[in-house]
Scaffold this active site. Structure first.
Site, PDB file in Angstrom:
ATOM      1  CD  GLU A  80      -3.701  -5.797   3.900  1.00 28.53           C
ATOM      2  OE1 GLU A  80      -4.553  -5.004   4.374  1.00 28.53           O
ATOM      3  OE2 GLU A  80      -2.484  -5.581   3.925  1.00 28.53           O
ATOM      4  CD  GLU A 110      -3.114  -0.920   2.168  1.00 27.53           C
ATOM      5  OE1 GLU A 110      -2.981  -0.097   3.069  1.00 27.53           O
ATOM      6  OE2 GLU A 110      -4.128  -1.641   2.038  1.00 27.53           O
TER       7      GLU A 110
END
Ligand code: BGC
Ligand code: BGC
Length: 454
Positions: free
Chosen positions: A361, A169
């Protein structure tokens, strides 16, 4: 009857769980680990909701055997964890700490013995403080130091690891860490944070080269994606939503998957010759982290936070809540169809340039506690997972090539600025005693995985 029926998953579909080093390991001063930006950030009063830190967290550093045993019971194929850069290179650059690598060596051996594929992420937000002191991801050198570190890890663990994730991320680190300052390193540079995006992407590209030279099998990255929904049908709202979408999704995905930044940002990035070729090198798979959509309109001042993140004054966006849907403990909207939408959008936007996708995720926070009999009946998590797996299947049926699903998270853990209040685990952790108790969702996921194997 569960929505996410287990038949017709591709044969080698990879079922997994995800964690990250700073969120579970603890042992922050052991065996020569250097400080990271998160140690520093947590020590500043007021930065973390409950004043918590990752100093002990789930004590996974000492209890990893028990945690691997839990995964074996769960029946996962793979475990996505992260390696702490400050354990391996305590000063960020220079000397490699063999004792730090020893821990991952033991963990990887334990996983291999349990028949679980290790899938390490090399950077999940814990930048060595020594590098932050020199500018962190705002400076170009950090990308080169990251690639050196990647090479050191591959040199030691590469014989047992086939699948690698470079960075987790880059959007969150840029936005939350360098622009808004609500995550470490706590800088509030707003648009001056953009170099942190480029340097992480460059670090990714250089690490891909380093891993491949070391013989790595499959290399990917984990990028957060959130479908952007316009607050209204008018031009002002749709234009604001499109601008936010670029910042939120395409600023990161475009250079990775097409080798070019979105036009509005190209001039603002400190790009040098060769950078975009490195960043856009073909990946073996593309990791998508999905939690929910974001609703965006024109104007500002109508919302002072989105998904728990404060919205600074003067931004040309408003974030009206998504109504009439359930919310997680974080207050995040539960919109399973957003996952289908996001996967189809990626497929449409990138066509054949999109490599196979891994959901790296997906999960939800609910603070369900043990009942009188000691059981944790987290029905809302089961509903969330069931619906999101069905949504993923829907996208697969519509032609998106998804190779695996990693649930966030194995354990309740240190949820960054939210401290320990938000619990994302399939396994409940009592932070006083460190007792682990599988929740009802753990047993549900185990049955789902077993069922998908027929
Ligand atoms: C995003 C997550 C992010 C969270 C906090 C969610 O909307 O999907 O990736 O961590 O917000 O910003
Ligand atoms: C991060 C995780 C985090 C999760 C829930 C993602 O943004 O990669 O570290 O715990 O979302 O917020």
């Amino acid at each position: 009857m569960d929505k996410a029926s287990t038949d017709s998953y591709p044969d080698r579909f990879m079922w997994g769980v995800s964690t990250a080093a700073y969120q579970i390991e603890g042992a922050v001063t052991e065996d020569g680990r250097g400080p990271s930006v998160w140690d520093t950030f947590c020590a500043e009063p007021g930065k973390v909701a409950d004043g918590g830190s990752g100093a002990v967290a789930c004590d996974h550093y000492h209890r990893y055997r028990e945690d691997v045993a839990l995964m074996r019971e769960l029946g996962v194929d793979a475990y996505r964890f992260s390696i702490a850069w400050p354990r391996v290179v305590p000063g960020g650059t220079g000397e490699v700490n063999a004792a730090g690598l020893d821990f991952y060596d033991r963990l990887v051996d334990e996983l291999c013995e349990a028949g679980i594929t290790p899938v390490p992420t090399l950077f999940h937000w814990d930048t060595p403080q020594a590098l932050e002191d020199r500018g962190g991801w705002l400076v170009r050198d950090t990308a080169y130091h990251f690639a050196d570190y990647a090479a050191s890890v591959a040199g030691r663990l590469g014989d047992r690891i086939d699948q690698w994730i470079t960075i987790n991320e880059p959007r969150e680190v840029t936005l939350l860490g360098y622009a808004l300052g609500v995550h470490a390193p706590g800088r509030t540079g707003m648009f001056e944070a953009l170099p942190a995006a480029h340097h992480q992407l460059l670090g990714h590209g250089l690490a891909v080269q380093a891993l491949r030279s070391a013989g790595a099998g499959q290399v990917g990255i984990a990028v957060s994606h959130s479908p952007t929904w316009s607050a209204g049908p008018g031009a002002e709202d749709t234009e604001a939503a499109a601008a936010f979408d670029t910042l939120n999704n395409w600023l990161f995905a475009d250079p990775l998957l097409t080798g070019a930044y979105p036009a509005d940002f190209a001039e603002l990035m400190p790009v040098q010759d060769g950078d975009l070729a490195a960043i856009g090198a073909r990946l073996d798979w593309y990791g998508v982290n999905y939690y929910g959509p974001t609703r965006v309109g024109a104007g500002s001042g109508e919302s002072d936070e989105v998904d728990g993140v404060p919205v600074p004054e003067g931004l040309p966006f408003s974030f009206p809540p998504i109504e009439d849907v359930p919310q997680t403990g974080f207050g995040w909207p539960v919109v399973p169809g957003g996952l289908t939408e996001m996967l189809l959008t990626l497929r449409e936007r990138y066509g054949d340039r999109l490599p196979p996708v891994m959901i790296t995720e997906n999960g939800c926070s609910y603070a369900d506690a043990p009942d009188a009999a000691g059981r944790i009946l987290d029905r809302r998590r089961i509903d969330y997972l069931d619906a999101h797996l069905a949504a993923m299947r829907d996208a697969m049926d519509k032609g998106v090539d998804v190779h695996g699903y990693f649930l966030w998270s194995l354990l309740d853990n240190f949820e960054w600025a939210a401290g320990f209040e938000q619990r994302f685990g399939l396994v409940h952790v009592d932070y006083e005693s460190q007792a682990r108790t599988p929740k009802e969702s753990f047993h549900w996921y185990a049955r789902h995985i077993a069922g998908s194997r027929g």
